[in-house]
Design a protein around this motif. Structure first.
Motif, PDB file in Angstrom:
ATOM      1  N   ASP A  22       0.829  -1.208   0.000  1.00 19.17           N
ATOM      2  CA  ASP A  22       0.000   0.000   0.000  1.00 19.17           C
ATOM      3  C   ASP A  22       0.863   1.257   0.000  1.00 19.17           C
ATOM      4  OD1 ASP A  22      -2.497  -1.437   0.203  1.00 19.17           O
ATOM      5  OD2 ASP A  22      -1.997  -1.814   2.303  1.00 19.17           O
ATOM      6  N   VAL A  23       1.904   1.246   0.850  1.00 17.78           N
ATOM      7  CA  VAL A  23       2.748   2.436   1.018  1.00 17.78           C
ATOM      8  C   VAL A  23       4.215   2.024   0.986  1.00 17.78           C
ATOM      9  CG1 VAL A  23       3.368   4.380   2.519  1.00 17.78           C
ATOM     10  CG2 VAL A  23       0.985   3.606   2.399  1.00 17.78           C
ATOM     11  N   ALA A  36       6.171   5.849   8.003  1.00 17.95           N
ATOM     12  CA  ALA A  36       5.979   4.402   7.956  1.00 17.95           C
ATOM     13  C   ALA A  36       5.133   3.910   9.122  1.00 17.95           C
ATOM     14  CB  ALA A  36       7.333   3.695   7.949  1.00 17.95           C
ATOM     15  N   LEU A  37       5.418   4.406  10.320  1.00 13.36           N
ATOM     16  CA  LEU A  37       4.638   3.987  11.486  1.00 13.36           C
ATOM     17  C   LEU A  37       3.184   4.425  11.360  1.00 13.36           C
ATOM     18  CD1 LEU A  37       7.148   4.716  14.398  1.00 13.36           C
ATOM     19  CD2 LEU A  37       6.385   2.475  13.591  1.00 13.36           C
ATOM     20  N   ALA A  38       2.963   5.670  10.930  1.00 15.22           N
ATOM     21  CA  ALA A  38       1.599   6.186  10.805  1.00 15.22           C
ATOM     22  C   ALA A  38       0.801   5.368   9.793  1.00 15.22           C
ATOM     23  CB  ALA A  38       1.629   7.654  10.397  1.00 15.22           C
ATOM     24  N   GLY A  43      -3.320   0.386   9.246  1.00 17.60           N
ATOM     25  CA  GLY A  43      -3.686  -0.849   8.571  1.00 17.60           C
ATOM     26  C   GLY A  43      -3.210  -0.945   7.140  1.00 17.60           C
ATOM     27  N   LEU A  44      -2.314  -0.050   6.723  1.00 16.78           N
ATOM     28  CA  LEU A  44      -1.774  -0.074   5.369  1.00 16.78           C
ATOM     29  C   LEU A  44      -0.454  -0.852   5.362  1.00 16.78           C
ATOM     30  CD1 LEU A  44      -2.404   3.671   4.468  1.00 16.78           C
ATOM     31  CD2 LEU A  44      -3.792   1.707   3.824  1.00 16.78           C
ATOM     32  N   GLY A 125       4.801  -3.696  12.597  1.00 11.97           N
ATOM     33  CA  GLY A 125       4.715  -4.608  11.469  1.00 11.97           C
ATOM     34  C   GLY A 125       5.228  -4.028  10.168  1.00 11.97           C
ATOM     35  N   VAL A 126       6.007  -2.954  10.252  1.00 10.18           N
ATOM     36  CA  VAL A 126       6.614  -2.368   9.053  1.00 10.18           C
ATOM     37  C   VAL A 126       7.770  -3.250   8.594  1.00 10.18           C
ATOM     38  CG1 VAL A 126       7.832  -0.375   8.092  1.00 10.18           C
ATOM     39  CG2 VAL A 126       5.999  -0.021   9.763  1.00 10.18           C
TER      40      VAL A 126
END
Length: 208
Positions: A22-23, A36-38, A43-44, A125-126
């Motif tokens: 997604d990102v 990244a955290l945001a 949920g992305l 979960g990044v």
């Protein structure tokens, strides 16, 4: 740098798609960490690409350890906290570990900060790819379809619905053809000096 006298033509090749997410965040400095955290917390599915072997950018690797500016002066002359969110979360976690000093504009320990960043990425979960950097992009009309990354494993591609350029130098949007301005800065020398409180002021040769 002298101009090359000739050039070679690299043969075309198929580049494997490493991830479809997604990102995609390019650059793991403070801005990239927050982005990244945001995104992942919303949920992305997010991948962060960092060219070094640690997160934090110049904040940690460049030993620019102060977190500015966490507080401001209000109209009554009182000091008031103005920075919250992920930045404040990082400061609180480092302070709880004894890795940050001062409540206002805290100064952090670089190795402690690297550890906390890794921990926060894992908790959220990044997926983080170290020692990788963006080398090119694939555009589909006016949007980026994929980012080509380089590493010791070679070239691969990451496809993402949204690409966040947190590279610091604006590598991705420059490759995308967006306009930019070069901003030169004076080079500086950052360093840490410890044990000042242990200096023997009665020792021969001491000067205040």
């Amino acid at each position: 740098m002298p101009k090359p006298l000739q050039h070679i033509t690299e043969p075309s090749r198929d580049i494997p798609i490493l991830e479809k997410v997604d990102v995609l965040v390019v650059g793991g400095g403070p801005a990239g960490i927050a982005a990244a955290l945001a995104a992942q917390r919303k949920g992305l599915r997010t991948v962060l690409v960092e060219r070094n072997n640690h997160l934090g950018g110049l904040w940690t690797g460049g030993v620019i350890l102060i977190l500015l500016s966490t507080h401001a002066i209000d109209q009554e002359g009182n000091q008031k906290q103005v920075v919250f969110g992920i930045s404040d979360e990082i400061a609180q976690r480092l302070r709880s570990m004894g890795m940050a000093i001062k409540d206002v504009n805290p100064i952090v320990d670089p190795e402690g900060a690297k550890y906390v960043f890794d921990l926060m990425m894992k908790e959220a979960g990044v997926k983080v790819l170290y020692n990788c950097w963006a080398s090119n992009i694939v555009k589909n009309r006016d949007r980026i379809d994929a980012v080509i990354i380089e590493s010791k494993s070679g070239r691969s591609a990451i496809q993402a619905d949204v690409v966040v350029d947190a590279s610091g130098d604006g590598d991705v949007f420059a490759m995308a053809g967006e306009s930019f301005i070069n901003m030169p800065y004076h080079i500086g020398l950052a360093h840490r000096l410890g044990n000042i409180d242990r200096i023997n002021q009665n020792a021969p040769g001491f000067k205040k």
